[in-house]
Design a protein around this motif. Structure first.
Motif, PDB file in Angstrom:
ATOM      1  N   ALA A  46      -1.465   1.491   8.322  1.00  0.00           N
ATOM      2  CA  ALA A  46      -2.914   1.456   8.099  1.00  0.00           C
ATOM      3  C   ALA A  46      -3.167   1.113   6.637  1.00  0.00           C
ATOM      4  O   ALA A  46      -2.368   1.453   5.758  1.00  0.00           O
ATOM      5  CB  ALA A  46      -3.525   2.804   8.450  1.00  0.00           C
ATOM      6  N   SER A  47      -4.283   0.427   6.381  1.00  0.00           N
ATOM      7  CA  SER A  47      -4.563   0.012   5.002  1.00  0.00           C
ATOM      8  C   SER A  47      -4.898   1.189   4.102  1.00  0.00           C
ATOM      9  O   SER A  47      -4.575   1.188   2.915  1.00  0.00           O
ATOM     10  CB  SER A  47      -5.696  -1.014   4.973  1.00  0.00           C
ATOM     11  N   THR A  48      -5.538   2.228   4.650  1.00  0.00           N
ATOM     12  CA  THR A  48      -5.876   3.408   3.853  1.00  0.00           C
ATOM     13  C   THR A  48      -4.620   4.244   3.647  1.00  0.00           C
ATOM     14  O   THR A  48      -3.934   4.596   4.597  1.00  0.00           O
ATOM     15  CB  THR A  48      -6.949   4.251   4.562  1.00  0.00           C
ATOM     16  N   GLY A  49      -4.330   4.545   2.393  1.00  0.00           N
ATOM     17  CA  GLY A  49      -3.165   5.372   2.075  1.00  0.00           C
ATOM     18  C   GLY A  49      -1.842   4.633   2.126  1.00  0.00           C
ATOM     19  O   GLY A  49      -0.786   5.259   2.059  1.00  0.00           O
ATOM     20  N   ALA A  50      -1.876   3.321   2.238  1.00  0.00           N
ATOM     21  CA  ALA A  50      -0.615   2.555   2.246  1.00  0.00           C
ATOM     22  C   ALA A  50       0.071   2.713   0.890  1.00  0.00           C
ATOM     23  O   ALA A  50      -0.592   2.671  -0.157  1.00  0.00           O
ATOM     24  CB  ALA A  50      -0.896   1.084   2.525  1.00  0.00           C
ATOM     25  N   SER A 169     -11.138  -0.384   5.537  1.00  0.00           N
ATOM     26  CA  SER A 169     -10.038   0.331   6.185  1.00  0.00           C
ATOM     27  C   SER A 169      -9.652  -0.315   7.519  1.00  0.00           C
ATOM     28  O   SER A 169     -10.504  -0.675   8.326  1.00  0.00           O
ATOM     29  CB  SER A 169     -10.441   1.782   6.408  1.00  0.00           C
ATOM     30  N   THR A 170      -8.349  -0.470   7.724  1.00  0.00           N
ATOM     31  CA  THR A 170      -7.810  -1.065   8.952  1.00  0.00           C
ATOM     32  C   THR A 170      -6.752  -0.134   9.521  1.00  0.00           C
ATOM     33  O   THR A 170      -5.931   0.400   8.768  1.00  0.00           O
ATOM     34  CB  THR A 170      -7.183  -2.451   8.651  1.00  0.00           C
ATOM     35  N   PRO A 171      -6.742   0.076  10.853  1.00  0.00           N
ATOM     36  CA  PRO A 171      -5.743   0.969  11.440  1.00  0.00           C
ATOM     37  C   PRO A 171      -4.346   0.341  11.411  1.00  0.00           C
ATOM     38  O   PRO A 171      -4.191  -0.856  11.186  1.00  0.00           O
ATOM     39  CB  PRO A 171      -6.230   1.113  12.892  1.00  0.00           C
ATOM     40  N   ALA A 172      -3.348   1.179  11.654  1.00  0.00           N
ATOM     41  CA  ALA A 172      -1.990   0.661  11.796  1.00  0.00           C
ATOM     42  C   ALA A 172      -1.951  -0.252  13.026  1.00  0.00           C
ATOM     43  O   ALA A 172      -2.726  -0.080  13.968  1.00  0.00           O
ATOM     44  CB  ALA A 172      -1.011   1.819  11.956  1.00  0.00           C
TER      45      ALA A 172
END
Length: 194
Positions: A46-50, A169-172
């Motif tokens: 996921a883009s958030t927290g990558a 934000s994009t999911p895995a």
């Protein structure tokens, strides 16, 4: 009776027509017009927290990168051997991103590059995608090219890098990656055997 020995220059001149143009005296050539390789399914975070090591640059978390490696050693064992020359070309590459029921609408663009083993900054773009639909759940990035992979091979391997730019934000998600190649392999028996 004594045999007359030809001078070295005359011997070379007589043998030259046998060798042909830019070819060794004794060689084998293998032509494979199409090789298709599909890699195991790749997982993109996921883009958030990558983690920062997945960012395209150390200061830009809106672009994530994923590298995949192609290795021809199992399919074509002679690649990288002494006396073997290879004309390996990528003719097509495709990557299908799938987030299941989630939305990939925040993926603005995807670029696939082939990376030089000597200089990671030396790349060539082989496929790209720019979002045109508002809320896709799958994205296909594809390109048809005739890219000479010689400068990008390290032994029997080369690296393809996918760079994804996100608006939010994009999911895995997972991706299926496949590519098609053509090959001309020449074995110089004199160099290969001795």
């Amino acid at each position: 009776m004594r045999r007359r020995i030809l001078p070295l220059a005359a011997s070379a001149a007589l043998c030259a027509p046998l060798a042909g143009c830019d070819r060794p005296l004794l060689y084998a050539e293998l032509v494979i017009p199409e090789i298709r390789i599909s890699l195991p399914q790749q997982v993109f975070p996921a883009s958030t927290g990558a983690p920062p090591e997945t960012w395209c640059t150390p200061t830009d978390p809106t672009c994530l990168v994923k590298e995949v490696e192609y290795d021809f050693a199992d399919a074509i064992p002679l690649i990288g051997e002494k006396g073997v020359t290879v004309d390996l070309r990528m003719t097509e590459i495709a990557m299908t991103l799938d987030a299941g029921t989630a939305d990939l609408g925040s993926v603005e663009s995807v670029t696939i590059r082939i990376v030089s083993p000597d200089d990671p900054g030396d790349t060539v773009v082989v496929a790209s995608y720019v979002r045109t639909e508002p809320n896709p759940t799958t994205i296909t990035v594809s390109g048809n090219a005739n890219i000479d992979l010689g400068p990008y091979l390290s032994g029997s391997k080369f690296v393809a890098r996918a760079e994804m730019v996100y608006a939010s934000s994009t999911p895995a998600f997972t991706a299926d990656v496949s590519a098609r190649f053509s090959l001309v392999l020449t074995v110089d028996y004199g160099s290969y055997v001795f």
